[in-house]
Design a protein around this motif. Structure first.
Motif, PDB file in Angstrom:
ATOM      1  N   ILE A 140       8.817   0.415  -3.325  1.00 13.41           N
ATOM      2  CA  ILE A 140      10.427   0.757  -2.750  1.00 13.41           C
ATOM      3  C   ILE A 140      11.483  -0.738  -3.172  1.00 13.41           C
ATOM      4  N   SER A 141      12.506  -0.489  -3.486  1.00 10.57           N
ATOM      5  CA  SER A 141      13.483  -1.353  -3.776  1.00 10.57           C
ATOM      6  C   SER A 141      13.600  -2.492  -2.678  1.00 10.57           C
ATOM      7  N   GLY A 142      13.740  -3.789  -2.744  1.00  8.19           N
ATOM      8  CA  GLY A 142      13.740  -4.652  -1.623  1.00  8.19           C
ATOM      9  C   GLY A 142      12.459  -5.272  -0.836  1.00  8.19           C
ATOM     10  N   PHE A 143      11.464  -4.497  -1.365  1.00  7.29           N
ATOM     11  CA  PHE A 143      10.172  -5.069  -0.813  1.00  7.29           C
ATOM     12  C   PHE A 143       9.216  -5.523  -2.016  1.00  7.29           C
ATOM     13  N   ARG A 144       8.633  -6.525  -1.587  1.00  6.88           N
ATOM     14  CA  ARG A 144       7.600  -7.286  -2.340  1.00  6.88           C
ATOM     15  C   ARG A 144       6.479  -6.313  -2.489  1.00  6.88           C
ATOM     16  N   TYR A 145       5.951  -5.799  -1.651  1.00  9.20           N
ATOM     17  CA  TYR A 145       4.624  -4.995  -1.600  1.00  9.20           C
ATOM     18  C   TYR A 145       4.985  -3.662  -1.701  1.00  9.20           C
ATOM     19  N   LYS A 146       4.179  -2.563  -1.969  1.00 11.73           N
ATOM     20  CA  LYS A 146       4.165  -1.320  -1.931  1.00 11.73           C
ATOM     21  C   LYS A 146       4.275  -0.692  -0.236  1.00 11.73           C
ATOM     22  N   TRP A 147       4.643   0.452  -0.184  1.00 18.02           N
ATOM     23  CA  TRP A 147       4.307   1.302   0.893  1.00 18.02           C
ATOM     24  C   TRP A 147       3.571   2.305   0.660  1.00 18.02           C
ATOM     25  N   CYS A 148       2.583   2.515   1.562  1.00 18.29           N
ATOM     26  CA  CYS A 148       1.563   3.460   1.413  1.00 18.29           C
ATOM     27  C   CYS A 148       1.725   4.737   2.546  1.00 18.29           C
ATOM     28  N   GLN A 149       1.276   5.925   2.057  1.00 16.89           N
ATOM     29  CA  GLN A 149       1.000   6.893   2.971  1.00 16.89           C
ATOM     30  C   GLN A 149      -0.301   6.848   3.663  1.00 16.89           C
ATOM     31  N   VAL A 150      -0.460   6.951   4.845  1.00 23.56           N
ATOM     32  CA  VAL A 150      -1.447   6.598   5.534  1.00 23.56           C
ATOM     33  C   VAL A 150      -1.823   7.634   6.672  1.00 23.56           C
ATOM     34  N   ARG A 151      -3.106   7.928   7.058  1.00 25.12           N
ATOM     35  CA  ARG A 151      -3.465   8.651   8.212  1.00 25.12           C
ATOM     36  C   ARG A 151      -4.653   7.829   8.974  1.00 25.12           C
ATOM     37  N   TYR A 152      -4.279   7.399  10.394  1.00 28.25           N
ATOM     38  CA  TYR A 152      -5.242   6.919  10.812  1.00 28.25           C
ATOM     39  C   TYR A 152      -5.415   7.599  12.377  1.00 28.25           C
ATOM     40  N   GLY A 153      -6.427   8.482  12.506  1.00 27.92           N
ATOM     41  CA  GLY A 153      -6.444   9.589  13.873  1.00 27.92           C
ATOM     42  C   GLY A 153      -5.561  10.449  13.446  1.00 27.92           C
ATOM     43  N   SER A 154      -4.795  10.566  14.418  1.00 33.47           N
ATOM     44  CA  SER A 154      -3.481  11.727  14.634  1.00 33.47           C
ATOM     45  C   SER A 154      -2.483  10.953  13.924  1.00 33.47           C
ATOM     46  N   VAL A 155      -2.273   9.771  13.601  1.00 37.16           N
ATOM     47  CA  VAL A 155      -1.055   9.223  13.271  1.00 37.16           C
ATOM     48  C   VAL A 155      -0.861   9.164  11.644  1.00 37.16           C
ATOM     49  N   THR A 156       0.131   9.919  11.309  1.00 43.91           N
ATOM     50  CA  THR A 156       0.506  10.097   9.492  1.00 43.91           C
ATOM     51  C   THR A 156       1.868   9.447   9.675  1.00 43.91           C
ATOM     52  N   GLY A 157       2.058   8.881   8.477  1.00 43.15           N
ATOM     53  CA  GLY A 157       3.152   8.154   8.001  1.00 43.15           C
ATOM     54  C   GLY A 157       3.080   7.156   6.952  1.00 43.15           C
ATOM     55  N   TRP A 158       3.868   6.136   6.879  1.00 43.28           N
ATOM     56  CA  TRP A 158       3.870   5.032   5.784  1.00 43.28           C
ATOM     57  C   TRP A 158       3.692   3.782   6.451  1.00 43.28           C
ATOM     58  N   ALA A 159       2.897   2.887   5.916  1.00 44.92           N
ATOM     59  CA  ALA A 159       2.445   1.595   6.275  1.00 44.92           C
ATOM     60  C   ALA A 159       2.914   0.479   5.188  1.00 44.92           C
ATOM     61  N   TYR A 160       3.195  -0.731   5.336  1.00 46.48           N
ATOM     62  CA  TYR A 160       3.484  -1.679   4.552  1.00 46.48           C
ATOM     63  C   TYR A 160       2.032  -2.205   3.647  1.00 46.48           C
ATOM     64  N   ALA A 161       1.827  -2.163   2.351  1.00 47.72           N
ATOM     65  CA  ALA A 161       0.445  -2.532   1.912  1.00 47.72           C
ATOM     66  C   ALA A 161       0.170  -3.782   2.131  1.00 47.72           C
ATOM     67  N   LYS A 162       1.180  -4.788   2.229  1.00 49.04           N
ATOM     68  CA  LYS A 162       0.942  -5.960   2.394  1.00 49.04           C
ATOM     69  C   LYS A 162      -0.372  -6.451   3.563  1.00 49.04           C
ATOM     70  N   TYR A 163      -0.453  -5.482   4.456  1.00 50.13           N
ATOM     71  CA  TYR A 163      -1.240  -5.402   5.768  1.00 50.13           C
ATOM     72  C   TYR A 163      -2.376  -4.440   5.580  1.00 50.13           C
ATOM     73  N   LEU A 164      -2.592  -3.973   4.484  1.00 49.01           N
ATOM     74  CA  LEU A 164      -3.626  -2.922   4.126  1.00 49.01           C
ATOM     75  C   LEU A 164      -4.911  -3.432   3.322  1.00 49.01           C
ATOM     76  N   ALA A 165      -5.882  -3.393   3.459  1.00 48.11           N
ATOM     77  CA  ALA A 165      -7.037  -3.727   2.445  1.00 48.11           C
ATOM     78  C   ALA A 165      -8.437  -2.860   2.459  1.00 48.11           C
ATOM     79  N   ASP A 166      -8.937  -2.610   1.398  1.00 45.39           N
ATOM     80  CA  ASP A 166     -10.394  -1.966   1.521  1.00 45.39           C
ATOM     81  C   ASP A 166     -11.295  -2.584   2.063  1.00 45.39           C
ATOM     82  N   ASN A 167     -12.612  -2.052   1.989  1.00 50.54           N
ATOM     83  CA  ASN A 167     -13.597  -2.675   2.639  1.00 50.54           C
ATOM     84  C   ASN A 167     -14.003  -3.882   2.077  1.00 50.54           C
TER      85      ASN A 167
END
Length: 73
Positions: free
Chosen positions: A40-67
């Protein structure tokens, strides 16, 4: 990742901070399903579509990591 234990990651209605918060993911939350990640223009990291329990939306990838600690991108 990258949050203190008292912080939560905002999940937003769309891929940018201009969208409303629809939920949160706790520090070190697990079981997060990450779908497409977009640059996304203006952001260093990507934005990701996420689902966490009943919450669905977009989160900043800077704070997401795999196992293995690799950033979501």
């Amino acid at each position: 990742i990258g949050h203190s234990s008292s912080e939560e990651l905002n999940v937003r209605q769309g891929p940018s901070t201009k969208y409303s918060i629809v939920g949160t993911i706790p520090h070190n939350g697990s079981g997060i399903i990450v779908n497409a990640c977009n640059s996304i223009s203006g952001f260093r990291y990507k934005w990701c579509q996420v689902r966490y329990g009943s919450v669905t939306g977009w989160a900043y990838a800077k704070y997401l990591a795999d196992n293995n600690g690799r950033l979501a991108n």
